[in-house]
Design an enzyme around this catalytic site. Sequence first.
Site, PDB file in Angstrom:
ATOM      1  N   GLY A   1       8.822   4.733  -2.263  1.00  0.00           N
ATOM      2  CA  GLY A   1       9.764   5.123  -3.318  1.00  0.00           C
ATOM      3  C   GLY A   1       9.890   6.632  -3.447  1.00  0.00           C
ATOM      4  O   GLY A   1      10.908   7.141  -3.919  1.00  0.00           O
TER       5      GLY A   1
ATOM      6  N   GLU B   1       6.025   0.809   3.295  1.00  0.00           N
ATOM      7  CA  GLU B   1       5.999  -0.454   2.543  1.00  0.00           C
ATOM      8  C   GLU B   1       5.498  -1.639   3.368  1.00  0.00           C
ATOM      9  O   GLU B   1       4.783  -2.496   2.861  1.00  0.00           O
ATOM     10  CB  GLU B   1       7.400  -0.782   1.996  1.00  0.00           C
ATOM     11  CG  GLU B   1       7.827   0.078   0.813  1.00  0.00           C
ATOM     12  CD  GLU B   1       8.568   1.344   1.212  1.00  0.00           C
ATOM     13  OE1 GLU B   1       8.424   1.803   2.368  1.00  0.00           O
ATOM     14  OE2 GLU B   1       9.304   1.874   0.365  1.00  0.00           O
TER      15      GLU B   1
ATOM     16  N   GLU C   1      12.318   7.595  -0.926  1.00  0.00           N
ATOM     17  CA  GLU C   1      13.615   7.104  -1.409  1.00  0.00           C
ATOM     18  C   GLU C   1      14.157   8.013  -2.514  1.00  0.00           C
ATOM     19  O   GLU C   1      15.360   8.275  -2.587  1.00  0.00           O
ATOM     20  CB  GLU C   1      13.461   5.644  -1.879  1.00  0.00           C
ATOM     21  CG  GLU C   1      13.238   4.718  -0.677  1.00  0.00           C
ATOM     22  CD  GLU C   1      12.644   3.358  -1.009  1.00  0.00           C
ATOM     23  OE1 GLU C   1      11.714   3.293  -1.834  1.00  0.00           O
ATOM     24  OE2 GLU C   1      13.101   2.357  -0.435  1.00  0.00           O
TER      25      GLU C   1
HETATM   26  N1  CO8 Z   1       0.469   3.642  -6.386  1.00  0.00           N
HETATM   27  C1  CO8 Z   1      -0.602   3.707  -7.210  1.00  0.00           C
HETATM   28  N2  CO8 Z   1      -1.625   4.556  -7.011  1.00  0.00           N
HETATM   29  C2  CO8 Z   1      -1.559   5.393  -5.958  1.00  0.00           C
HETATM   30  C3  CO8 Z   1      -0.464   5.380  -5.058  1.00  0.00           C
HETATM   31  C4  CO8 Z   1       0.596   4.457  -5.317  1.00  0.00           C
HETATM   32  N3  CO8 Z   1       1.702   4.405  -4.553  1.00  0.00           N
HETATM   33  N4  CO8 Z   1      -0.692   6.305  -4.101  1.00  0.00           N
HETATM   34  C5  CO8 Z   1      -1.877   6.875  -4.399  1.00  0.00           C
HETATM   35  N5  CO8 Z   1      -2.404   6.326  -5.509  1.00  0.00           N
HETATM   36  C6  CO8 Z   1      -3.664   6.645  -6.168  1.00  0.00           C
HETATM   37  C7  CO8 Z   1      -4.868   6.127  -5.386  1.00  0.00           C
HETATM   38  O1  CO8 Z   1      -5.105   4.757  -5.700  1.00  0.00           O
HETATM   39  C8  CO8 Z   1      -5.959   7.042  -5.905  1.00  0.00           C
HETATM   40  O2  CO8 Z   1      -6.369   6.630  -7.184  1.00  0.00           O
HETATM   41  P1  CO8 Z   1      -7.957   6.619  -7.570  1.00  0.00           P
HETATM   42  O3  CO8 Z   1      -8.371   8.051  -7.480  1.00  0.00           O
HETATM   43  O4  CO8 Z   1      -7.950   6.066  -8.954  1.00  0.00           O
HETATM   44  O5  CO8 Z   1      -8.630   5.756  -6.555  1.00  0.00           O
HETATM   45  C9  CO8 Z   1      -5.242   8.377  -6.091  1.00  0.00           C
HETATM   46  O6  CO8 Z   1      -3.850   8.064  -6.161  1.00  0.00           O
HETATM   47  C10 CO8 Z   1      -5.437   9.326  -4.930  1.00  0.00           C
HETATM   48  O7  CO8 Z   1      -5.067   8.638  -3.746  1.00  0.00           O
HETATM   49  P2  CO8 Z   1      -6.025   8.516  -2.459  1.00  0.00           P
HETATM   50  O8  CO8 Z   1      -7.464   8.544  -2.861  1.00  0.00           O
HETATM   51  O9  CO8 Z   1      -5.572   7.325  -1.664  1.00  0.00           O
HETATM   52  O10 CO8 Z   1      -5.660   9.892  -1.726  1.00  0.00           O
HETATM   53  P3  CO8 Z   1      -5.766  10.210  -0.168  1.00  0.00           P
HETATM   54  O11 CO8 Z   1      -5.561  11.666  -0.046  1.00  0.00           O
HETATM   55  O12 CO8 Z   1      -6.978   9.612   0.420  1.00  0.00           O
HETATM   56  O13 CO8 Z   1      -4.498   9.439   0.504  1.00  0.00           O
HETATM   57  C11 CO8 Z   1      -2.193   8.739   0.625  1.00  0.00           C
HETATM   58  C12 CO8 Z   1      -3.194   9.835   0.180  1.00  0.00           C
HETATM   59  C13 CO8 Z   1      -2.151   8.650   2.145  1.00  0.00           C
HETATM   60  C14 CO8 Z   1      -0.811   9.139   0.097  1.00  0.00           C
HETATM   61  C15 CO8 Z   1      -2.617   7.369   0.028  1.00  0.00           C
HETATM   62  O14 CO8 Z   1      -2.864   7.523  -1.371  1.00  0.00           O
HETATM   63  C16 CO8 Z   1      -1.593   6.296   0.182  1.00  0.00           C
HETATM   64  O15 CO8 Z   1      -1.436   5.776   1.268  1.00  0.00           O
HETATM   65  N6  CO8 Z   1      -0.903   5.915  -0.917  1.00  0.00           N
HETATM   66  C17 CO8 Z   1       0.032   4.849  -0.922  1.00  0.00           C
HETATM   67  C18 CO8 Z   1       1.367   5.303  -0.397  1.00  0.00           C
HETATM   68  C19 CO8 Z   1       2.305   4.138  -0.286  1.00  0.00           C
HETATM   69  O16 CO8 Z   1       2.044   3.135   0.380  1.00  0.00           O
HETATM   70  N7  CO8 Z   1       3.474   4.255  -0.939  1.00  0.00           N
HETATM   71  C20 CO8 Z   1       4.468   3.239  -0.932  1.00  0.00           C
HETATM   72  C21 CO8 Z   1       4.293   2.334  -2.094  1.00  0.00           C
HETATM   73  S1  CO8 Z   1       5.418   0.965  -2.026  1.00  0.00           S
HETATM   74  C22 CO8 Z   1       6.881   1.608  -2.541  1.00  0.00           C
HETATM   75  O17 CO8 Z   1       7.025   2.766  -2.853  1.00  0.00           O
HETATM   76  C23 CO8 Z   1       7.976   0.613  -2.563  1.00  0.00           C
HETATM   77  C24 CO8 Z   1       9.217   1.051  -3.307  1.00  0.00           C
HETATM   78  C25 CO8 Z   1      10.140  -0.144  -3.486  1.00  0.00           C
HETATM   79  C26 CO8 Z   1       9.466  -1.285  -4.166  1.00  0.00           C
HETATM   80  C27 CO8 Z   1      10.372  -2.298  -4.716  1.00  0.00           C
HETATM   81  C28 CO8 Z   1       9.540  -3.503  -5.210  1.00  0.00           C
HETATM   82  C29 CO8 Z   1       9.848  -4.065  -6.481  1.00  0.00           C
END
Ligand code: CO8
Length: 286
Positions: A112, A135, A115
């Site tokens: 997102g 995703e 996006e």
């Molecule tokens: N949602 C919720 N929490 C998140 C997200 C997210 N998208 N991304 C990161 N966080 C949180 C982590 O859980 C973490 O929280 P905590 O400290 O409480 O454990 C905190 O942010 C820091 O993240 P990381 O420890 O993972 O940090 P890193 O530096 O190790 O990694 C990354 C960074 C690579 C960005 C990793 O966090 C990651 O891969 N995040 C997810 C990214 C992702 O997959 N985004 C796509 C999500 S799906 C989407 O956007 C779909 C849109 C359309 C949906 C329509 C459906 C209805």
Amino acid sequence: MSNVKYIQLESQGEIAILRINRPEALNAMNIDVISELSQTIDKVGADESIKVIIITGAGEKSFCAGADISYMVDIDPITAEKYASSAQSVLNKIERIEKPVLGAINGYALGGGCELAMVCDIRIASSNAKLGQPEVTIGIPPGWGGTQRLMRLVGPAKAKELVFTGKMIPAEEAFQLGLVNNVISLTPDDNLPPEVAADDKEKQKERSNQIAKLLNNKLMNECIAMGKQIAKNSYNAVKVSKMLVNRGMDADLETGLRLEIYGWSLCFAHEDRKKMMSDFLNKSKK
Ligand code: CO8
């Protein structure tokens, strides 16, 4: 606006800066972020003193890490439909707002977040930014416009590659693909902090943080400079140009060209057009 927590709004003259402020989750958009973003866009859209909008993320690590996975993990299809619809309607609103919107991509722009970046008119990325549509790695296709806008920006083959693999690409590669307009990097002229011993982990971390802040400042300065360059032009001409490009994208050429004639002619109704043309002519006579 009441109880605004996740969107910081700052204005610098005719430029409004909207910052998604949820750094603890890398600025992922939960329902409250989406709702506040919508309210803030309405507020800035109605403010006639604002000519350009910049959207960015708080902190130095992330523009926006996408939809909130901790919310999505347990929702049913009906709730998912509502979540995707409300997010898409905010992103559509940003794309259609008449003011030009710059995306300052200061780190991760994923799912997102990518996006959201794609509905900005112009995207400038810091050299440490990473973009992607991951995703499929969590069991869903892109749902906030990614399958549609990415192919329009980079072509269907590259869009499919990015969506099917879910890989993150660095800013420089995004630039090569046309997904971002420009990449901002630091150079030795940017007063980099002095080198520190490789084995001093504490100092290394401190230096990396300082460098990340410098890079973020440079990115914002570049975006503000571009915003000012746009704001000094005719606002009417800029907003009509935005509408013509947006509307023309999915229309046939003849329709787009006809719309261009109407948009162009309408600008002759505005005083600024007459003044700017006269100023040009008077200046050339001096
Ligand atoms: N949602 C919720 N929490 C998140 C997200 C997210 N998208 N991304 C990161 N966080 C949180 C982590 O859980 C973490 O929280 P905590 O400290 O409480 O454990 C905190 O942010 C820091 O993240 P990381 O420890 O993972 O940090 P890193 O530096 O190790 O990694 C990354 C960074 C690579 C960005 C990793 O966090 C990651 O891969 N995040 C997810 C990214 C992702 O997959 N985004 C796509 C999500 S799906 C989407 O956007 C779909 C849109 C359309 C949906 C329509 C459906 C209805």
